[in-house]
Design a protein around this motif. Sequence first.
Motif, PDB file in Angstrom:
ATOM      1  N   VAL A 197       0.877  -1.167   0.000  1.00 21.82           N
ATOM      2  CA  VAL A 197       0.000   0.000   0.000  1.00 21.82           C
ATOM      3  C   VAL A 197       0.915   1.219   0.000  1.00 21.82           C
ATOM      4  CG1 VAL A 197      -1.663   1.361   1.332  1.00 21.82           C
ATOM      5  CG2 VAL A 197      -1.902  -1.137   1.195  1.00 21.82           C
ATOM      6  N   ILE A 198       0.770   2.069  -1.009  1.00 18.37           N
ATOM      7  CA  ILE A 198       1.686   3.203  -1.198  1.00 18.37           C
ATOM      8  C   ILE A 198       0.871   4.488  -1.210  1.00 18.37           C
ATOM      9  CG2 ILE A 198       3.433   4.224  -2.712  1.00 18.37           C
ATOM     10  CD1 ILE A 198       3.634   1.300  -3.938  1.00 18.37           C
ATOM     11  N   VAL A 199       1.221   5.405  -0.318  1.00 16.28           N
ATOM     12  CA  VAL A 199       0.523   6.687  -0.205  1.00 16.28           C
ATOM     13  C   VAL A 199       1.561   7.804  -0.266  1.00 16.28           C
ATOM     14  CG1 VAL A 199      -0.930   8.157   1.234  1.00 16.28           C
ATOM     15  CG2 VAL A 199      -1.302   5.672   1.207  1.00 16.28           C
ATOM     16  N   ALA A 200       1.367   8.745  -1.166  1.00 17.25           N
ATOM     17  CA  ALA A 200       2.313   9.854  -1.308  1.00 17.25           C
ATOM     18  C   ALA A 200       1.549  11.150  -1.539  1.00 17.25           C
ATOM     19  CB  ALA A 200       3.277   9.600  -2.466  1.00 17.25           C
ATOM     20  N   ASP A 201       2.096  12.220  -0.988  1.00 15.78           N
ATOM     21  CA  ASP A 201       1.450  13.521  -1.158  1.00 15.78           C
ATOM     22  C   ASP A 201       2.421  14.603  -0.695  1.00 15.78           C
ATOM     23  OD1 ASP A 201      -0.470  15.369  -1.815  1.00 15.78           O
ATOM     24  OD2 ASP A 201      -1.921  14.738  -0.293  1.00 15.78           O
ATOM     25  N   GLU A 202       2.004  15.844  -0.874  1.00 17.00           N
ATOM     26  CA  GLU A 202       2.772  16.960  -0.331  1.00 17.00           C
ATOM     27  C   GLU A 202       2.639  16.978   1.188  1.00 17.00           C
ATOM     28  OE1 GLU A 202       1.064  20.341  -2.173  1.00 17.00           O
ATOM     29  OE2 GLU A 202       1.685  19.791  -4.199  1.00 17.00           O
ATOM     30  N   GLN A 203       3.650  17.524   1.847  1.00 22.42           N
ATOM     31  CA  GLN A 203       3.596  17.635   3.298  1.00 22.42           C
ATOM     32  C   GLN A 203       2.417  18.525   3.712  1.00 22.42           C
ATOM     33  OE1 GLN A 203       5.274  16.015   5.446  1.00 22.42           O
ATOM     34  NE2 GLN A 203       7.291  15.493   4.613  1.00 22.42           N
ATOM     35  N   ARG A 259       8.941   7.879   4.141  1.00 21.33           N
ATOM     36  CA  ARG A 259      10.072   8.401   3.383  1.00 21.33           C
ATOM     37  C   ARG A 259       9.795   9.844   2.949  1.00 21.33           C
ATOM     38  NH1 ARG A 259      13.114   4.018   1.050  1.00 21.33           N
ATOM     39  NH2 ARG A 259      12.220   1.988   1.659  1.00 21.33           N
ATOM     40  N   ARG A 260      10.809  10.667   3.012  1.00 20.58           N
ATOM     41  CA  ARG A 260      10.705  12.035   2.521  1.00 20.58           C
ATOM     42  C   ARG A 260      11.025  12.034   1.029  1.00 20.58           C
ATOM     43  NH1 ARG A 260      14.887  15.185   4.912  1.00 20.58           N
ATOM     44  NH2 ARG A 260      13.741  17.088   4.438  1.00 20.58           N
ATOM     45  N   ILE A 261      10.221  12.740   0.250  1.00 16.54           N
ATOM     46  CA  ILE A 261      10.445  12.863  -1.183  1.00 16.54           C
ATOM     47  C   ILE A 261      10.320  14.335  -1.577  1.00 16.54           C
ATOM     48  CG2 ILE A 261       9.655  10.523  -1.724  1.00 16.54           C
ATOM     49  CD1 ILE A 261       6.952  11.724  -2.562  1.00 16.54           C
ATOM     50  N   TRP A 262      10.651  14.618  -2.818  1.00 18.87           N
ATOM     51  CA  TRP A 262      10.520  15.971  -3.365  1.00 18.87           C
ATOM     52  C   TRP A 262      11.276  16.997  -2.526  1.00 18.87           C
ATOM     53  CZ3 TRP A 262       4.561  15.129  -3.588  1.00 18.87           C
ATOM     54  CH2 TRP A 262       4.277  14.169  -4.569  1.00 18.87           C
ATOM     55  N   GLY A 263      12.503  16.641  -2.183  1.00 22.34           N
ATOM     56  CA  GLY A 263      13.319  17.554  -1.411  1.00 22.34           C
ATOM     57  C   GLY A 263      12.776  17.857  -0.034  1.00 22.34           C
ATOM     58  N   GLY A 264      12.034  16.912   0.533  1.00 22.55           N
ATOM     59  CA  GLY A 264      11.443  17.105   1.848  1.00 22.55           C
ATOM     60  C   GLY A 264      10.073  17.744   1.824  1.00 22.55           C
ATOM     61  N   LEU A 265       9.602  18.152   0.639  1.00 25.13           N
ATOM     62  CA  LEU A 265       8.305  18.807   0.531  1.00 25.13           C
ATOM     63  C   LEU A 265       7.154  17.800   0.437  1.00 25.13           C
ATOM     64  CD1 LEU A 265       9.147  21.719  -1.960  1.00 25.13           C
ATOM     65  CD2 LEU A 265       9.116  21.751   0.546  1.00 25.13           C
ATOM     66  N   GLY A 266       7.485  16.524   0.289  1.00 28.10           N
ATOM     67  CA  GLY A 266       6.480  15.491   0.196  1.00 28.10           C
ATOM     68  C   GLY A 266       6.847  14.277   1.013  1.00 28.10           C
ATOM     69  N   TYR A 267       5.911  13.347   1.126  1.00 23.59           N
ATOM     70  CA  TYR A 267       6.156  12.107   1.842  1.00 23.59           C
ATOM     71  C   TYR A 267       5.655  10.933   1.019  1.00 23.59           C
ATOM     72  CZ  TYR A 267       1.159  12.495   3.051  1.00 23.59           C
ATOM     73  OH  TYR A 267      -0.199  12.619   2.986  1.00 23.59           O
TER      74      TYR A 267
END
Length: 272
Positions: A197-203, A259-267
């Motif tokens: 289950v994968i969930v990603a979005d902006e912080q 996990r932090r993604i997008w330079g820390g602006l997303g997860y």
Amino acid sequence: MPQVSPPSTDRPPPLGGLLRCLGCRGAVGPCGSCAGCGRSYPERWGIVEAIGPLVGRDRITEAFYGGPAWERFRPWERRFLAIQGGSRRARRPILRHLPGSGSSRLLEVGIGDGDNLEFLPGGWEVVGVDHSGARLDECLRRFPSMAGRLARAQASELPFPDGSFDASLCVGGFTMFEDHERALRELRRVTRLGGPVIVADEQPWLCRMGIGHLIGVPRIDRWWLRGLGLDPEFVEMVFALPRDLRPVFRDVLPGAEWRRIWGGLGYCVVDR
């Protein structure tokens, strides 16, 4: 007045037989009605209606994504993706957690316009869900092959049986869902044991990084967001979002990786 043909008795069941009633969990037959309680699930141009009344943030975001404010705001989303190196590169740290080989049945919750579809293996069976009818219409226009595999439904009440997907994906929109806990439980429920289950979005705190919030005058941020054409109710909802969703993920998916993604602006959260 055109003649309406009676429902066909030999047509395939909605969503390939996966659709389950939101009320009694009975199977929905080819006629679009639940065999158990008789509830109707109409299909319009390849999109099944499997949703109840929308409330709270779900109601506000449905109006946003279905109205002109989204088209006015969308260039800002494209700029954000461009800063991350473009659509493909921005999605790479998310989609790499999907199954690596073979054919898979994937559920994408919040499929929107279908922006992830071109990056998925062609042999996969993808089912898409969104609570915005306008976005599903656009997805179907861009990807006609998705007809019969789309449903207007809420993440917190998915019309599918337990363990019916090899993986579930939600990219964007999760932060603004009305019920984060129920949405995560539903994603886990419909995904087979061991499937990601994968969930990603902006912080969620990103909306508070405007100059107004940084200098302690948040009304400045409200003013320029409304200047972009955003509805006042939507702006107030954004500023009232929870600042940190990690406690929700820990409670519902205690073994998940954050996990932090997008330079820390997303997860990106991955639960197996």
